[in-house]
Every structure is written in structure tokens, then in C-alpha cells.
Design a protein around this motif. Structure first.
Motif, PDB file in Angstrom:
ATOM      1  N   UNK A  64       0.837  -1.214   0.000  1.00  0.00           N
ATOM      2  CA  UNK A  64       0.000   0.000   0.000  1.00  0.00           C
ATOM      3  C   UNK A  64       0.872   1.264   0.000  1.00  0.00           C
ATOM      4  N   UNK A  65       2.062   1.168   0.604  1.00  0.00           N
ATOM      5  CA  UNK A  65       3.011   2.288   0.628  1.00  0.00           C
ATOM      6  C   UNK A  65       3.963   2.246  -0.568  1.00  0.00           C
ATOM      7  N   UNK A  66       3.605   1.464  -1.585  1.00  0.00           N
ATOM      8  CA  UNK A  66       4.366   1.336  -2.828  1.00  0.00           C
ATOM      9  C   UNK A  66       5.641   0.521  -2.702  1.00  0.00           C
ATOM     10  N   UNK A  67       5.710  -0.366  -1.735  1.00  0.00           N
ATOM     11  CA  UNK A  67       6.849  -1.290  -1.652  1.00  0.00           C
ATOM     12  C   UNK A  67       6.801  -2.211  -2.867  1.00  0.00           C
ATOM     13  N   UNK A  68       7.959  -2.532  -3.406  1.00  0.00           N
ATOM     14  CA  UNK A  68       8.069  -3.453  -4.522  1.00  0.00           C
ATOM     15  C   UNK A  68       7.764  -4.868  -4.020  1.00  0.00           C
ATOM     16  N   UNK A  69       6.711  -5.505  -4.527  1.00  0.00           N
ATOM     17  CA  UNK A  69       6.367  -6.853  -4.058  1.00  0.00           C
ATOM     18  C   UNK A  69       7.513  -7.857  -4.200  1.00  0.00           C
ATOM     19  N   UNK A  70       8.368  -7.669  -5.201  1.00  0.00           N
ATOM     20  CA  UNK A  70       9.489  -8.580  -5.385  1.00  0.00           C
ATOM     21  C   UNK A  70      10.383  -8.600  -4.147  1.00  0.00           C
ATOM     22  N   UNK A  71      10.586  -7.450  -3.534  1.00  0.00           N
ATOM     23  CA  UNK A  71      11.413  -7.399  -2.319  1.00  0.00           C
ATOM     24  C   UNK A  71      10.751  -8.182  -1.187  1.00  0.00           C
ATOM     25  N   UNK A  72       9.434  -8.127  -1.110  1.00  0.00           N
ATOM     26  CA  UNK A  72       8.728  -8.893  -0.084  1.00  0.00           C
ATOM     27  C   UNK A  72       8.837 -10.389  -0.353  1.00  0.00           C
ATOM     28  N   UNK A  73       8.755 -10.783  -1.626  1.00  0.00           N
ATOM     29  CA  UNK A  73       8.901 -12.201  -1.968  1.00  0.00           C
ATOM     30  C   UNK A  73      10.285 -12.706  -1.571  1.00  0.00           C
ATOM     31  N   UNK A  74      11.285 -11.852  -1.714  1.00  0.00           N
ATOM     32  CA  UNK A  74      12.667 -12.255  -1.463  1.00  0.00           C
ATOM     33  C   UNK A  74      13.129 -11.993  -0.027  1.00  0.00           C
ATOM     34  N   UNK A  75      12.264 -11.458   0.799  1.00  0.00           N
ATOM     35  CA  UNK A  75      12.647 -11.125   2.174  1.00  0.00           C
ATOM     36  C   UNK A  75      13.183 -12.324   2.962  1.00  0.00           C
ATOM     37  N   UNK A  76      12.616 -13.517   2.823  1.00  0.00           N
ATOM     38  CA  UNK A  76      13.190 -14.648   3.575  1.00  0.00           C
ATOM     39  C   UNK A  76      14.622 -14.994   3.161  1.00  0.00           C
ATOM     40  N   UNK A  77      15.008 -14.588   1.954  1.00  0.00           N
ATOM     41  CA  UNK A  77      16.358 -14.874   1.460  1.00  0.00           C
ATOM     42  C   UNK A  77      17.079 -13.569   1.110  1.00  0.00           C
ATOM     43  N   UNK A  78      16.885 -12.564   1.936  1.00  0.00           N
ATOM     44  CA  UNK A  78      17.419 -11.235   1.642  1.00  0.00           C
ATOM     45  C   UNK A  78      18.937 -11.231   1.496  1.00  0.00           C
ATOM     46  N   UNK A  79      19.629 -12.091   2.209  1.00  0.00           N
ATOM     47  CA  UNK A  79      21.097 -12.122   2.100  1.00  0.00           C
ATOM     48  C   UNK A  79      21.541 -12.516   0.688  1.00  0.00           C
ATOM     49  N   UNK A  80      20.758 -13.370   0.044  1.00  0.00           N
ATOM     50  CA  UNK A  80      21.070 -13.784  -1.316  1.00  0.00           C
ATOM     51  C   UNK A  80      20.594 -12.750  -2.336  1.00  0.00           C
ATOM     52  N   UNK A  81      19.817 -11.785  -1.895  1.00  0.00           N
ATOM     53  CA  UNK A  81      19.286 -10.741  -2.781  1.00  0.00           C
ATOM     54  C   UNK A  81      19.687  -9.361  -2.255  1.00  0.00           C
ATOM     55  N   UNK A  82      20.882  -9.274  -1.681  1.00  0.00           N
ATOM     56  CA  UNK A  82      21.359  -8.027  -1.060  1.00  0.00           C
ATOM     57  C   UNK A  82      21.250  -6.815  -1.982  1.00  0.00           C
ATOM     58  N   UNK A  83      21.412  -7.038  -3.282  1.00  0.00           N
ATOM     59  CA  UNK A  83      21.372  -5.916  -4.221  1.00  0.00           C
ATOM     60  C   UNK A  83      20.026  -5.199  -4.215  1.00  0.00           C
ATOM     61  N   UNK A  84      18.991  -5.832  -3.695  1.00  0.00           N
ATOM     62  CA  UNK A  84      17.659  -5.213  -3.639  1.00  0.00           C
ATOM     63  C   UNK A  84      17.404  -4.457  -2.335  1.00  0.00           C
ATOM     64  N   UNK A  85      18.322  -4.567  -1.389  1.00  0.00           N
ATOM     65  CA  UNK A  85      18.130  -3.950  -0.073  1.00  0.00           C
ATOM     66  C   UNK A  85      19.297  -3.018   0.243  1.00  0.00           C
ATOM     67  N   UNK A  86      18.970  -1.844   0.758  1.00  0.00           N
ATOM     68  CA  UNK A  86      20.008  -0.874   1.115  1.00  0.00           C
ATOM     69  C   UNK A  86      20.818  -1.379   2.313  1.00  0.00           C
ATOM     70  N   UNK A  87      21.944  -0.722   2.554  1.00  0.00           N
ATOM     71  CA  UNK A  87      22.771  -1.101   3.717  1.00  0.00           C
ATOM     72  C   UNK A  87      21.989  -0.940   5.019  1.00  0.00           C
ATOM     73  N   UNK A  88      21.212   0.127   5.121  1.00  0.00           N
ATOM     74  CA  UNK A  88      20.395   0.338   6.327  1.00  0.00           C
ATOM     75  C   UNK A  88      19.368  -0.780   6.484  1.00  0.00           C
ATOM     76  N   UNK A  89      18.724  -1.152   5.390  1.00  0.00           N
ATOM     77  CA  UNK A  89      17.740  -2.228   5.455  1.00  0.00           C
ATOM     78  C   UNK A  89      18.406  -3.542   5.840  1.00  0.00           C
ATOM     79  N   UNK A  90      19.567  -3.812   5.270  1.00  0.00           N
ATOM     80  CA  UNK A  90      20.290  -5.033   5.619  1.00  0.00           C
ATOM     81  C   UNK A  90      20.660  -5.050   7.099  1.00  0.00           C
ATOM     82  N   UNK A  91      21.116  -3.925   7.605  1.00  0.00           N
ATOM     83  CA  UNK A  91      21.469  -3.827   9.029  1.00  0.00           C
ATOM     84  C   UNK A  91      20.234  -4.051   9.897  1.00  0.00           C
ATOM     85  N   UNK A  92      19.114  -3.463   9.501  1.00  0.00           N
ATOM     86  CA  UNK A  92      17.864  -3.622  10.258  1.00  0.00           C
ATOM     87  C   UNK A  92      17.382  -5.068  10.216  1.00  0.00           C
ATOM     88  N   UNK A  93      17.480  -5.706   9.065  1.00  0.00           N
ATOM     89  CA  UNK A  93      17.060  -7.099   8.938  1.00  0.00           C
ATOM     90  C   UNK A  93      17.965  -8.025   9.750  1.00  0.00           C
TER      91      UNK A  93
END
Length: 154
Positions: A64-93
Motif C-alpha cells: 500500500x506504501x508502494x513497496x516493490x512486491x518482489x522485495x517482499x517475496x525475497x525477504x526470507x532470502x534477503x542475504x542472497x538478494x542483497x542488491x535489492x536492499x540498502x545497507x540500512x535495510x540489511x542492518x535492520x534485517x
């Protein structure tokens, strides 16, 4: 021996003061943090905790806040998809996972330092509050077996 029970209490109805306090806690826990980041944190903790209701709710809120659904699909494997997440997001995760999976021990100095470098002290304190709060909500959702599919973002 495992027993099954269909009887689940309604926390909101039976402990309204507690439930209202949780709502207030939730409202202040993310103060000053980017809303999109807050939803990523909420979704990730909820995935780890197996709270389908909270995963559904916060995924819908994020989209609803315009998040890219692909990032949500990849959230469980965010380390393998680091290029989609900022450094701050990676630190928070990273911090979210460390605070959520306490069976692995304390939050390591390494994880904490990564978060401390990515966030100002006030933001880091808010992030810790947010992670604590979503974990509490997850315990309510999982204990009461709240069902997904009924939430609509406002």
C-alpha cells in the motif's frame, strides 16, 4: 503427548487494557523510522515467528506504501538478494533476525555494530523498540491463531 484445542481466547476482547496498550506501544515504537523500513522489519520478524496474520497485514501495508512486491517475496532470502536492499535495510534485517531468534544466543557485538553504524542512536533505539513490539504482536497472533486474509490497509 500433544493435545489440540479449538478454543482460543480473544485477547483484544478479554484484556482490552492490555490490547490498547499494545496498540499505543506499536504506534510509538516506529516513531522516526522510515515507514517502509518498519514494514520490512515487521514482515521479517513475523515470517520467522510464523505469524501468518502479521505477515499478511504488514505485507499489504508495505505494498500500500508502494513497496516493490518482489522485495517482499525475497525477504526470507534477503542475504542472497542483497542488491535489492540498502545497507540500512540489511542492518535492520540482521538485527531483526538476531533479536527474534534468541535461541542462538545474545545479539552479537558484530550485528549490533553493523546496526549502530547504519543508524543514529535515536533511530537504533526506535528500531530495537519496533523489533520488540512486533515480536510481542507475533506472540499474540500465533497464540490466538489469528487468520490471514481479513485485513485491508487503511
Amino acid at each position: 503427548m500433544t493435545t489440540s484445542s479449538n478454543r482460543r481466547v480473544k485477547t483484544a476482547k478479554l484484556t482490552p487494557e492490555f490490547y490498547q496498550a499494545m496498540i499505543k506501544l506499536d504506534a510509538v515504537s516506529a516513531t522516526g523510522l522510515d515507514e517502509g523500513l518498519a514494514h520490512l522489519v515487521r514482515v521479517r520478524a513475523s515470517q520467522i515467528n510464523g505469524c501468518s496474520y502479521c505477515v499478511d497485514m504488514h505485507s499489504l501495508d508495505a505494498v500500500h506504501l508502494n513497496e516493490n512486491p518482489q522485495r517482499l517475496y525475497l525477504l526470507p532470502v534477503w542475504r542472497e538478494a542483497r542488491n535489492l536492499f540498502s545497507e540500512r535495510e540489511q542492518a535492520a534485517l540482521e538485527l531483526t533476525e538476531a533479536m527474534t531468534v534468541l535461541s542462538v544466543g545474545h545479539v552479537s557485538d558484530e550485528v549490533y555494530e553493523i546496526a549502530a553504524k547504519a543508524f543514529e542512536d535515536q533511530e537504533l533505539a526506535q528500531l530495537i523498540a519496533l523489533i520488540t513490539t512486533i515480536n510481542a504482536w507475533n506472540r499474540i497472533g500465533v497464540s490466538n491463531r489469528l487468520e490471514p486474509g481479513h485485513y485491508t490497509p487503511s
